[in-house]
Enzyme design. Structure first.
Site, PDB file in Angstrom:
ATOM      1  N   HIS A   1       0.833  -1.209   0.000  1.00 14.33           N
ATOM      2  CA  HIS A   1       0.000   0.000   0.000  1.00 14.33           C
ATOM      3  C   HIS A   1       0.864   1.255   0.000  1.00 14.33           C
ATOM      4  CE1 HIS A   1      -3.936  -1.962   0.882  1.00 14.33           C
ATOM      5  NE2 HIS A   1      -3.137  -2.913   1.358  1.00 14.33           N
TER       6      HIS A   1
ATOM      7  N   GLU B   1      -8.867 -11.964   5.768  1.00 15.05           N
ATOM      8  CA  GLU B   1      -7.906 -11.308   6.654  1.00 15.05           C
ATOM      9  C   GLU B   1      -8.593 -11.109   8.012  1.00 15.05           C
ATOM     10  OE1 GLU B   1      -6.954  -7.251   5.653  1.00 15.05           O
ATOM     11  OE2 GLU B   1      -5.114  -7.230   6.847  1.00 15.05           O
TER      12      GLU B   1
ATOM     13  N   ASP C   1       2.955  -5.577   2.617  1.00 12.08           N
ATOM     14  CA  ASP C   1       1.703  -4.880   2.909  1.00 12.08           C
ATOM     15  C   ASP C   1       1.920  -3.375   3.083  1.00 12.08           C
ATOM     16  OD1 ASP C   1      -1.026  -4.882   3.061  1.00 12.08           O
ATOM     17  OD2 ASP C   1      -1.147  -5.519   5.153  1.00 12.08           O
TER      18      ASP C   1
HETATM   19 ZN   LIG Z   1      -3.343  -4.875   2.203  1.00 10.07          ZN
END
Ligand SMILES: [Zn+2]
Length: 321
Positions: A12, A200, A277
């Site tokens: 991200h 998740e 991530d």
């Molecule tokens: Zn993510």
């Protein structure tokens, strides 16, 4: 050999900013931040040691998003992330962000997307060793369908010009995947490549729904471990999981790194890949994630190489001419 074709699929932009840049851009833009020094900015952008939930984790994005409301800022951070990844030695990366979170200052999602594209292009010009794609994220929510549909339109407009796919991010536990049928119907109508955050903060049912939308890639997907039938489907349909071990530990998807199911999923034959991530929020990098897998989950160099091959096969952009 593990560093050949070093490839990251799940990263991200807003979770990977340089704290120094956030601090500097806040001054330049005259934004009063709720913190008063660079040190505090750094602390706020990194996940606390005792982080308990995905929601708490997502608070790391508040400061970055305050400064990401101008084209100049978006172009700058996109460039800087490409620079950071190239310096780390990556050959290929897909960066993702949600254009709808940068419209507070009056920009529309096309302008936001174009700014990020410019930054990435400038990064690749300066660091030709790396190829970078951009994934546009829709956001989970109950009042933003119009914004999500605008994201889909932006992806349709820019697909092939750095933009390579659509995703949905945000609080999976609060806003179930099944609420977003209309958004993904539109994405499929436009034949946009998909990846979906699922499994998740929610269970296997979220992944089943994601698969029903036609995705061949799932962000995280670690809750598949609870559902043998789902594991078989992932294998049969060649679905790639973008696994982020440290992030999962921070959000308590895994109670500890050693208890993370990535080892079992890999051994079962699922195409799992290793990803960071959020470089800043999770205080990690792709290479560190690889090292963690070797040190704590006993992955061999051969197995790491296999995961990098899975990533290389699942990437959205074609080989550069
Ligand atoms: Zn993510």
């Amino acid at each position: 050999m593990e560093n050949r074709h070093l490839c990251e699929l799940h990263l991200h932009l807003d979770g990977s900013l340089r704290p120094e840049s956030v601090w500097e851009m806040a001054q330049e833009q005259g934004i009063i931040l709720p913190v008063s020094s660079l040190e505090e900015v750094k602390l706020q952008m990194k996940v606390p040691e005792d982080c308990q939930t995905l929601e708490e984790y997502l608070e790391r994005f508040e400061l970055p998003l305050m400064v990401l409301q101008t084209e100049e800022a978006l172009e700058r951070v996109a460039f800087e992330l490409v620079e950071d990844l190239a310096r780390e030695g990556l050959d290929y990366a897909e960066i993702r962000f949600a254009p709808q979170l940068s419209v507070v200052g009056g920009l529309n999602q096309n302008q936001v997307t174009e700014a990020a594209i410019r930054g990435i292009k400038r990064g690749m010009e300066q660091y030709p060793s790396i190829q970078v794609g951009l994934i546009l994220c829709c956001m989970r929510g109950d009042k933003n369908e119009e914004l999500n549909l605008q994201t889909i339109e932006a992806a349709r407009t820019y697909l092939g010009d750095i933009v390579c796919a659509i995703d949905i991010a945000g609080a999976e536990g609060l806003y179930p995947t099944e609420w977003f049928q209309r958004v993904f119907d539109k994405a499929n109508e436009y034949q946009l490549p998909l990846t979906i955050h699922a499994g998740e903060a929610a269970g296997p049912e979220s992944m089943w729904t994601a698969l029903s939308y036609g995705t061949k890639r799932i962000g995280h997907g670690v809750h598949a471990i609870e559902d043998p039938e789902l594991i078989q489907k992932l294998i049969d349909e060649n679905v790639t999981l973008e696994v982020c071990v440290t992030s999962n530990f921070h959000t308590k998807v895994a109670a500890s790194i050693v208890e993370h199911p990535i080892r079992q999923l890999f051994d079962a034959g699922v195409h799992v890949t290793v990803n960071s991530d959020n470089r800043t929020a999770s205080n990690t990098t792709l290479k560190e994630e690889i090292q963690i897998l070797k040190d704590q989950l006993h992955f061999t160099d051969e197995e790491i190489k296999k995961m990098q091959e899975y990533a290389w096969e699942a990437k959205f952009l074609k080989e550069r001419k």
